[in-house]
Design a protein around this motif. Sequence first.
Motif, PDB file in Angstrom:
ATOM      1  N   MET A   1       0.589  -0.920   0.204  1.00 43.24           N
ATOM      2  CA  MET A   1      -0.355  -0.138  -0.233  1.00 43.24           C
ATOM      3  C   MET A   1       0.686   1.375  -0.010  1.00 43.24           C
ATOM      4  O   MET A   1       0.202   2.499   0.432  1.00 43.24           O
TER       5      MET A   1
ATOM      6  N   GLU B   1       2.908   4.278   0.733  1.00 40.13           N
ATOM      7  CA  GLU B   1       2.487   5.170   2.133  1.00 40.13           C
ATOM      8  C   GLU B   1       1.528   5.272   2.667  1.00 40.13           C
ATOM      9  O   GLU B   1       1.131   5.419   4.315  1.00 40.13           O
ATOM     10  N   SER B   2       0.521   4.432   2.432  1.00 43.43           N
ATOM     11  CA  SER B   2      -1.018   4.484   2.622  1.00 43.43           C
ATOM     12  C   SER B   2       0.103   3.269   4.427  1.00 43.43           C
ATOM     13  O   SER B   2      -0.746   3.734   5.669  1.00 43.43           O
TER      14      SER B   2
ATOM     15  N   ASN C   1       2.236   3.709   6.646  1.00 45.96           N
ATOM     16  CA  ASN C   1       1.711   4.654   7.517  1.00 45.96           C
ATOM     17  C   ASN C   1       0.937   4.811   8.416  1.00 45.96           C
ATOM     18  O   ASN C   1       0.678   4.953   9.883  1.00 45.96           O
TER      19      ASN C   1
END
Lengths: 170, 170, 170, 170
Positions: free
Chosen positions: C88, C90-91, C93
Amino acid sequence: MEISKNFKPIVSVCGSKTISKEIYKISEELGSLLAENGYIVACGGLTGVMEAAAKGAFLKNGIVVGILPTATKESANPYISIPIPTGMGESRNVILVSMADVVVTISGASGTLSEIALAWKMGKKIISLSNTGGWSAKLAGTSIDNTRNDKILNAHSSQEVIKLIKSIYQ
Amino acid sequence: MEISKNFKPIVSVCGSKTISKEIYKISEELGSLLAENGYIVACGGLTGVMEAAAKGAFLKNGIVVGILPTATKESANPYISIPIPTGMGESRNVILVSMADVVVTISGASGTLSEIALAWKMGKKIISLSNTGGWSAKLAGTSIDNTRNDKILNAHSSQEVIKLIKSIYQ
Amino acid sequence: MEISKNFKPIVSVCGSKTISKEIYKISEELGSLLAENGYIVACGGLTGVMEAAAKGAFLKNGIVVGILPTATKESANPYISIPIPTGMGESRNVILVSMADVVVTISGASGTLSEIALAWKMGKKIISLSNTGGWSAKLAGTSIDNTRNDKILNAHSSQEVIKLIKSIYQ
Amino acid sequence: MEISKNFKPIVSVCGSKTISKEIYKISEELGSLLAENGYIVACGGLTGVMEAAAKGAFLKNGIVVGILPTATKESANPYISIPIPTGMGESRNVILVSMADVVVTISGASGTLSEIALAWKMGKKIISLSNTGGWSAKLAGTSIDNTRNDKILNAHSSQEVIKLIKSIYQ
């Protein structure tokens, strides 16, 4: 017949969900100008800056994409022409930034800060209206870290935002 | 002034990324008819059914949203008017279904099967073109599980898909 | 037989992927202390602070969860005991923060800033090691916005981080 | 000192959230055997098959990761040792599959079907308990599409699942 990928630039407008009348007016004006200049407007689809920018663009017959945190579209403000309910909560911030050619921020609390940080990481051009308070005021004209040589562009009016976008896409 | 949430219905078209000329033609025709009837077309933004449906709609001046698995929009086929690079890989399937008012499937391998299953779970109306093979042929007219009383609608042509959508949104 | 939801607290450690030897040492020490005190350590699974904190915990036989941006686990550093490849980008994070009982930050560039902002929005307790530079130094002791009455806790050593966590979970 | 990436295999167990006592017993037995054989168990963290498999593993002191659709961990069943609230709704299915070395399915409605389809697409080994009904019964021993040469492995008991996993990881 040739079709080339001439996507219209998408401008994601990020900002607080609770705002003053003055910030609402600035956000709406920005939405109007973006639509008049042919940009697609994207936002988080909810209230505050999201609603005002959507309203401005919608009333000028612009396309307004709302990237919603909810799983259904009922949460969208009335000025969203293309609601995209993601059901992904805060992860929708990533998509809103990822789809943008330019990210414009107005005022802004923690959600907007996350979007500025992600936009910086993804190499997106960021324009912050420094006269609107919040994280936009704090970060306009600065660099988030030293991985990029540029800065968050500092705009003082909706008109200046449009000028800056045009200078990027001239 | 009153604005009501009269979103145009969004039709997500799902199907294989590698298809025969015949399936391409059917998919393109479906895209054309959807655009002519005022629906927004959404798809996964890549090749095969996604490209053909996008092409059909795009050439009729329809709005075509491409929910891309990639983090940048370069992967989009040339007929996407609004590319949405999610950077989320397979999770973009969830968004493509979540944003749909109606999901239409054409042929279809594992990716399409995941979209049919997710659409069923989210309570979406699903229409499968049973004459296009793949999971569309296998599942048209059936129920995925007993949590719903209806079935996946069985269409045999693009024209029938439009009729079915109109019967849902009459 | 009664089982109650006595989850061990999960501490997500966030920070730069490129760090000095000094910051590496601090991060590793923090990981060691977290494991010795029975906390599950989570991180982004890659290099820099993520690797050092993982190493410290792993060598003390702690559980180290790596929430990876990639679709496969090969990107994980060698000290991750439970790699979770999300695919995913950066998601991930968002997940790293969402799963945390406490978020600890060390130095930090744009990625860490996004995690601090998201953690604040989600109401998570945040502890920043202010002697490690980056966004940790800039934001320790401050409030991200006025939606919360507390501040990002300011720690000056790994030992102080542990004390602060214990004061939260006493 | 050398640390190599000797991750313990992660087995994601997928299945219906509403099940009979018989299926509960099978799922719990599977969880027990997985933990006894040193595998990390992952599941969706909620009820039904997810709870039963978690219970079996938890009571044998296994590590049980719960990939939750909710934004907070309160939804986790009492046998989850590492709750991971994603706040991502159905997209958590993608992560549950993506993190797996092997996906095992028991009975299964639309959610499980989406996981089987995604697991196939990601090239994961899939084992379905064909004596448990639902999509596991329908798809065990079949191929989802022609992109792979293998089939979904058909198991008739928890013991056989363990044998199949061992044959994969011998």
